[in-house]
Design an enzyme around this catalytic site. Structure first.
Site, PDB file in Angstrom:
ATOM      1  N   GLY A 115       0.796  -1.229   0.000  1.00 50.65           N
ATOM      2  CA  GLY A 115       0.000   0.000   0.000  1.00 50.65           C
ATOM      3  C   GLY A 115       0.827   1.277   0.000  1.00 50.65           C
TER       4      GLY A 115
ATOM      5  CE  LYS B 122      -8.657  -6.889   2.845  1.00 48.04           C
ATOM      6  NZ  LYS B 122      -7.419  -6.412   3.452  1.00 48.04           N
TER       7      LYS B 122
ATOM      8  CE  LYS C 170       0.856  -6.284  -1.736  1.00 44.69           C
ATOM      9  NZ  LYS C 170       0.637  -6.303  -0.332  1.00 44.69           N
TER      10      LYS C 170
ATOM     11  CE  LYS D 203       3.461  -7.299   3.602  1.00 48.35           C
ATOM     12  NZ  LYS D 203       2.692  -7.062   2.375  1.00 48.35           N
TER      13      LYS D 203
END
Ligand code: ADP
Ligand code: MG
Length: 317
Positions: free
Chosen positions: A10, A128, A212, A274
């Site tokens: 972001g 989410k 993502k 991640k």
């Protein structure tokens, strides 16, 4: 030429305390593209992906506020809009940077669909949070009228939560690879891609959000990347994050990463996915994954910054 997938967090697009005006976003993206162009000049073949949280959030607010005037669009369409918005800005900024450096290269952002399954446990447990905050009254009506799942967000109001399913495959995989073979720089699977399910005769968009970094990992596998680089707003991955004893990790094996993950060092929704994406990439390809700060991108590629997750040591050592 080493092919790498770079996932932009972001902060590559909106910096802390910014509202996300056009000028702010374009300026940040221009700066990010300076780094990407430098990677390419150093001989890396870069495939880009990026987050879309604030952008799709804003589109949802616009839909909500203008609902009486313009029919609101479902979440998959909003995701596509955000891919177009950010894809356009990155495509233009990167092409501009290439031009100023005399690099002869085309850039294209691809509206990308990512296959998910309704059997994914995420569909029975939406987690989410997305879009605007609502008061309790409005939240209750959205549950009844639209079937939304709403959750209260620590004093800030009520917010819609949607499933965050695992990415199974990238629908546009073949065309992405053909573009790469043709020497085109590709931006794909923005915002985790548009989640679709396979209904045999056709694909159907679903109201969900794919992480993502996990989608970036699928992309990295699908293009045969040797390295998956996630650029974010912290310099390294830490153990005991947020505690006085927090310690940065420089280089760990995937087994070590899995062990720390099981011990709960990486927060769900931020560092958790991640590290999960890094582990999957290393386990499935034998390549290396790196998590680093955006500013350190080039040093991270040289091995001098970020957290490096490597395959397990050979001979059981
Ligand atoms: P991005 O937009 O780049 O994906 P995220 O906010 O999703 O960024 O993830 C990065 C954030 O993860 C950091 O800013 C940090 O607050 C948080 N975080 C959670 N656990 C850890 C950890 N163990 N080590 C480092 N950062 C962590
Ligand atoms: Mg994130």
């Amino acid at each position: 030429m080493a092919r790498i997938v770079v996932a932009l967090g972001g902060n590559a697009i909106i910096r802390p305390k910014q509202r996300g005006t056009y000028d702010e976003q374009y300026h940040n993206i221009r700066n990010t593209c300076v780094q990407i162009a430098s990677m390419i000049e150093r001989g890396y073949e870069v495939v880009l992906t990026h987050g879309n949280g604030p952008q799709v959030g804003n589109i949802l607010i616009q839909n909500e506020e203008a609902a009486a005037l313009v029919p609101p669009m479902p979440l998959d369409v909003c995701g596509a809009q955000s891919q177009g918005l950010l894809g356009y800005l990155i495509q233009q900024a990167l092409a501009c940077e290439f031009r100023s450096r005399g690099i002869q290269r085309s850039v294209v952002a691809l509206v990308t669909q990512v296959l998910v399954s309704l059997d994914d446990p995420a569909f029975s447990n939406p987690t989410k949070p997305i879009g605007p905050f609502f008061n309790q009254e409005r939240a209750r009506r959205l549950v009844v009228e639209k079937g939304y799942v709403m959750k209260e967000d620590a004093g800030r109001g009520w917010r819609r939560v949607v499933p965050s399913p695992d990415p199974i495959g990238i629908i546009e995989k073949d065309i992405i690879n053909r573009l790469l073979e043709a020497g085109v720089t590709v931006i794909a699977a923005g915002g985790g891609g548009i989640p679709v399910i396979d209904e045999g005769a056709h694909l159907r968009g679903v109201e969900a959000v794919i992480d993502k970094d996990l989608a970036g990992e699928r992309l990295a596998e699908d293009v045969g990347a040797s390295l998956f680089l996630m650029l974010t707003d912290v310099q390294k991955v830490y153990v005991n994050w947020g505690k006085p004893s927090q310690t940065a990790l420089d280089c760990i094996t995937v087994d070590e990463a899995r062990r720390l993950q099981n011990e709960g060092h990486f927060k769900p929704g931020s560092m958790g996915p991640k590290v999960e994406a890094a582990c999957r990439f290393v386990e499935n390809t034998g390549g290396k994954a790196v998590i680093a700060a955006l500013e350190d991108a080039l040093e991270a590629l040289d091995g001098n910054a970020g957290t490096h997750i490597t395959p397990r040591a050979k001979n059981g050592t």
